[in-house]
Design a protein around this motif. Structure first.
Motif, PDB file in Angstrom:
ATOM      1  N   PHE A 573       0.771  -1.281  -0.036  1.00  0.00           N
ATOM      2  CA  PHE A 573       0.084   0.053  -0.081  1.00  0.00           C
ATOM      3  C   PHE A 573       0.778   1.251   0.068  1.00  0.00           C
ATOM      4  CE2 PHE A 573       0.589  -0.972   4.500  1.00  0.00           C
ATOM      5  CZ  PHE A 573       0.801   0.377   4.926  1.00  0.00           C
ATOM      6  N   ARG A 574       2.324   1.043   0.272  1.00  0.00           N
ATOM      7  CA  ARG A 574       3.148   2.427   0.366  1.00  0.00           C
ATOM      8  C   ARG A 574       3.700   2.533  -1.356  1.00  0.00           C
ATOM      9  NH1 ARG A 574       4.067   3.502   5.762  1.00  0.00           N
ATOM     10  NH2 ARG A 574       3.789   1.554   6.888  1.00  0.00           N
ATOM     11  N   ARG A 630      -5.964   6.046   2.130  1.00  0.00           N
ATOM     12  CA  ARG A 630      -5.525   5.240   3.152  1.00  0.00           C
ATOM     13  C   ARG A 630      -6.705   5.398   4.339  1.00  0.00           C
ATOM     14  NH1 ARG A 630       0.419   5.454   4.055  1.00  0.00           N
ATOM     15  NH2 ARG A 630       1.228   5.244   2.142  1.00  0.00           N
ATOM     16  N   CYS A 633      -9.388   3.031   3.643  1.00  0.00           N
ATOM     17  CA  CYS A 633      -8.955   1.607   3.795  1.00  0.00           C
ATOM     18  C   CYS A 633      -8.539   1.527   5.199  1.00  0.00           C
ATOM     19  CB  CYS A 633      -7.803   1.176   2.759  1.00  0.00           C
ATOM     20  SG  CYS A 633      -8.280   1.544   1.096  1.00  0.00           S
ATOM     21  N   TRP A 635      -5.705   2.164   6.477  1.00  0.00           N
ATOM     22  CA  TRP A 635      -4.384   1.743   6.470  1.00  0.00           C
ATOM     23  C   TRP A 635      -3.445   2.975   7.185  1.00  0.00           C
ATOM     24  CZ3 TRP A 635      -2.791  -2.802   5.494  1.00  0.00           C
ATOM     25  CH2 TRP A 635      -3.245  -3.800   4.682  1.00  0.00           C
TER      26      TRP A 635
END
Length: 736
Positions: A573-574, A630, A633, A635
DNA sequence: AGCACGCCGACT
DNA sequence: GTCGGCGTGCTC
């Protein structure tokens, strides 16, 4: 249940508890304070351990308590704040305390060596003095010279004699036997590192933005975190310099942390020139003795300025006043094995504990730091424009759907390079893939050379004519015939080595320098290549990430990014955050003086929304979009993660272990902690081991830590845990 | 992690 | 007969 004074000690072993000992019978209480080392009997061996706490009594039956052998220090090596950091690290990262202590000590101190080196001091006895006055000159001229020297100086250390009279050691036995000299061992407490070198130079006057930034950061006392957000060339360093200067003038020490590759001679030289102080360097390249000397100088306060990489975040400071973390977004601040700490996050924790300011600087701040600014925890201080005359570089894409590549290069790229070179500019060609080609394929049967121990392809290295696995380091000879069908094999794709070759064919009259971890393996070759580039003698630079950080090439006008697409579809995800950071970083190398720089990026996915964000709104826009995603989600930074990793020779063992971890966690009924997995790692087999992982996610850090703590202590008792490798990664940055 | 103890296979 | 494989258990 024992009376009076128990030492609670951390032993350098992967064990999470402290161990209780009775004090050594003959030690003074001063030498038994927390932060002092003791040597202790541990199992069947003798270990150097650190006192972390003192207690009145022990849970253990008196019969099991042993006496420590001896005290090793007469004063604490680590003070209360340093010890606090060690305990914090051990708690937060769920890692054995002994290993946290080990991270805070240089190797020699870990091994029980004294803080100050013990040196031999050689001096004359009365008999020796008489003999020196007598007439030895003709019979034994060397002895005479030696004795005279000692008499002149009133005694000398071994090291001084090594310099003054090489070979003196041959005389030593004889003279000792005669009783003319005596040799004493003493602590060499002489300050061994000189820091002040010259008078400081005045820097340029600050522009309005820099002054405002300086003011904003300096405003207020005690703990603050400022995120200094300034594009490359906006003059962050100048702001750092003023802050450092201020702190040092107040008699405070400053700790500056930089990424591993960031320890550039250019930066060091600038600090020294401007402040008149040679920064004390702390990085992995130091020898044991030099490192210990540096550690001492930081601890005793004689070094006002410490410049170091990740591990320097632990260095004890006598009068700490300021911590600066430059390029705070850089992933090398996170240790990726063993004790998996983030030096940036620890710098903030330490600043808070010591109640002093922390400055995080970056042209491309991490989303974590940006979010903390939004929440009001950090101050955001922006340097919006490039200082001086420089203008920001022009970014554009080459759509590979419209422009085919030959050997990785499209026509527009070649044209732009020709133009820039003809104008006397320098070009940087960026490709984050070392070696000749990432794949070797058989033309006959299509077989691809793979690593026997990893689920990965072998990289072709033409220079050494070998295949190399970049994941486990395995190498083998490059066989020109396919192992399956005997057909001819060909390299497929581009690496920096091959790119260099291609560029040589196109630009034969230019000097081309390649900079990657292969070309710079030899000591000093990196500096040499950089010197060539900085002096403008090499017109084309080819390289990996290594080239993109911290270096300043005054004549660089064009940056070419060969392949940016892996980052677009990263499973992590990054991915886009990383991609944007590395592109902006490398773009920052272009056009720093009079001429506007140009950045051209080749992509096969020109329509991807990422490009529109980056080209129209720059990093800021990408970051904002990524943060929104983010948040949706949940995150990080909108939640906290911890990853339990397992690796074993048998796949089932890794999975069974994580299944049991999952059951333990589920049984805790901490519903605010999500548990994802276990799943196999994307590259399941690496170096012959099968890898799998279990992810914990929560918005509640405290709760997450309770769960982790509980899971860890239960797993440690699980016999399965001894048969496999496992680790907990708190705040992982690499999910795979 | 070290280091010992302990119980089963192929060697002088 | 024993040398040595690595499973298991402990370290105040």
């Amino acid at each position: 249940m024992t009376e009076c004074c128990i030492l609670r000690v951390a032993v350098n072993a992967p064990l999470s508890q402290l161990f209780d000992y009775r004090p050594p019978p003959d030690a003074s209480p001063d030498a038994l304070r927390p932060g002092c080392r003791v040597s202790v009997p541990f199992g069947r061996r003798r270990e150097c351990a650190m006192i972390v706490e003192l207690g009145d009594s022990s849970e253990l039956p008196a019969t099991k308590l042993k006496f420590a052998h001896a005290a090793l220090d007469d004063e604490p090596l680590l003070n209360d704040a340093d010890l606090w950091l060690v305990r914090f690290v051990s708690d937060y990262y769920q890692h054995p305390i002994g290993e946290a202590v080990a991270a805070a000590l240089p190797a020699l101190l870990r091994q029980g060596k004294p803080l100050y080196p013990v040196v031999e001091h050689i001096s004359l006895t009365n008999e020796g003095a008489n003999a020196a006055a007598g007439e030895l000159t003709t019979k034994a001229p060397r002895q005479a010279a030696f004795l005279h020297r000692l008499r002149e100086r009133g005694g000398l250390t071994g090291a001084a004699l090594d310099d003054a009279m090489p070979g003196w050691k041959r005389l030593r036995k004889n003279l000792l036997a005669k009783g003319w000299i005596r040799i004493a061992e003493m602590q060499d407490t002489a300050g061994d590192i000189a820091c002040r070198t010259a008078t400081p130079q005045h820097g340029p006057a600050l522009n309005a933005d820099q002054s405002a930034a300086l003011q904003a950061i300096s405003n207020g006392a005690g703990f603050t975190v400022s995120l200094l957000d300034g594009v490359t060339g906006s003059g962050k360093t100048e702001v750092y310099l003023r802050l450092i200067d201020d702190a040092i003038r107040q008699g405070r020490q400053v700790l500056v942390l930089v990424p591993e590759i960031g320890l550039t001679p250019q930066f060091v030289a600038r600090l020294e020139l401007r402040l008149g102080i040679a920064p004390l360097l702390m990085h992995s390249g130091l020898g044991d003795n030099v490192r210990l000397a540096a550690w001492r100088a930081a601890r005793d306060g004689s070094a006002p300025l410490i410049l170091g990489t990740r591990s320097a975040v632990f260095v004890p400071l006598r009068n700490p006043g300021l911590i600066i973390v430059d390029e705070e977004h850089d992933s090398s601040f996170k240790q990726q094995e063993g004790l998996r700490y983030s030096a940036r996050d620890l710098a903030v924790a330490r600043g808070k504990k010591l109640d002093m300011p922390v400055v995080l600087g970056s042209a491309t701040p991490s989303l974590e730091s940006l979010q903390r600014c939004s929440e009001g925890h950090y101050r955001r201080v922006v340097l919006p424009v490039r200082a001086g005359k420089a203008v920001p570089p022009l970014l554009r894409l080459v759509d590979l759907a419209a422009h085919p590549v030959t050997d990785g290069l499209s026509a527009p790229i070649l044209a732009a390079m020709k133009r820039n070179l003809a104008d006397g500019g320098q070009v940087l060609v960026f490709l984050n893939r070392r070696g000749f080609a990432p794949t070797l394929i058989c033309q006959g049967c299509g077989a691809i050379a793979e690593c026997g121990r990893c689920d990965a392809r072998m990289t072709v290295h033409a220079g050494s004519n070998r295949l190399q696995c970049h994941h486990c380091g395995a190498v083998r000879a490059l066989d020109p015939k396919c192992g399956e069908c005997g057909g001819a094999v060909v390299p497929l794709g581009q690496g920096t080595e091959r790119l260099e070759e291609t560029l040589n064919a196109h630009f034969g009259d230019c000097r081309i320098v390649r900079i990657d971890s292969d070309s710079t393996r030899m000591k000093g070759s990196m500096d040499k290549a950089l010197a060539l580039a900085t002096a403008g003698e090499s017109q084309i630079l080819v390289g990996t990430q290594m080239l993109s950080k911290g270096h300043h090439f005054p004549n660089l006008t064009l940056v070419v990014v060969i392949n940016a697409d892996q980052g677009l579809f990263s499973t992590d995800f990054r991915g886009t955050e990383r991609l944007a950071q590395s592109l902006i970083q490398v773009a920052g190398r272009a056009g720093r003086e009079q001429r506007q720089g140009e950045v051209i990026i080749q992509t096969a996915f020109a329509a991807h929304p990422f490009w529109a964000e980056l080209l129209r709104g720059g990093y800021e826009r990408v970051a904002r979009a990524a943060l929104e995603e983010r948040e949706l989600c949940a995150w990080p930074p909108f939640s906290r993660l911890a990853l339990l990793r397992a690796a074993a020779a048998a796949k089932v063992d890794a999975h069974r272990f994580l299944d049991s971890a999952r059951r333990i966690a589920v049984a805790l009924h901490a519903d605010e902690v999500r548990i994802l997995g276990p799943v196999s790692a994307p590259m399941e087999r690496r170096a012959g081991r099968y890898r799998a992982q279990l992810l914990f996610q929560s918005r509640d850090r405290q709760l997450l830590h309770q769960v982790l703590h509980s899971v860890r202590s239960k797993l440690e008792r699980d016999p399965l845990s001894r048969r496999i490798r496992w680790s907990i990664d708190v705040d992982p940055i690499e999910l795979f």
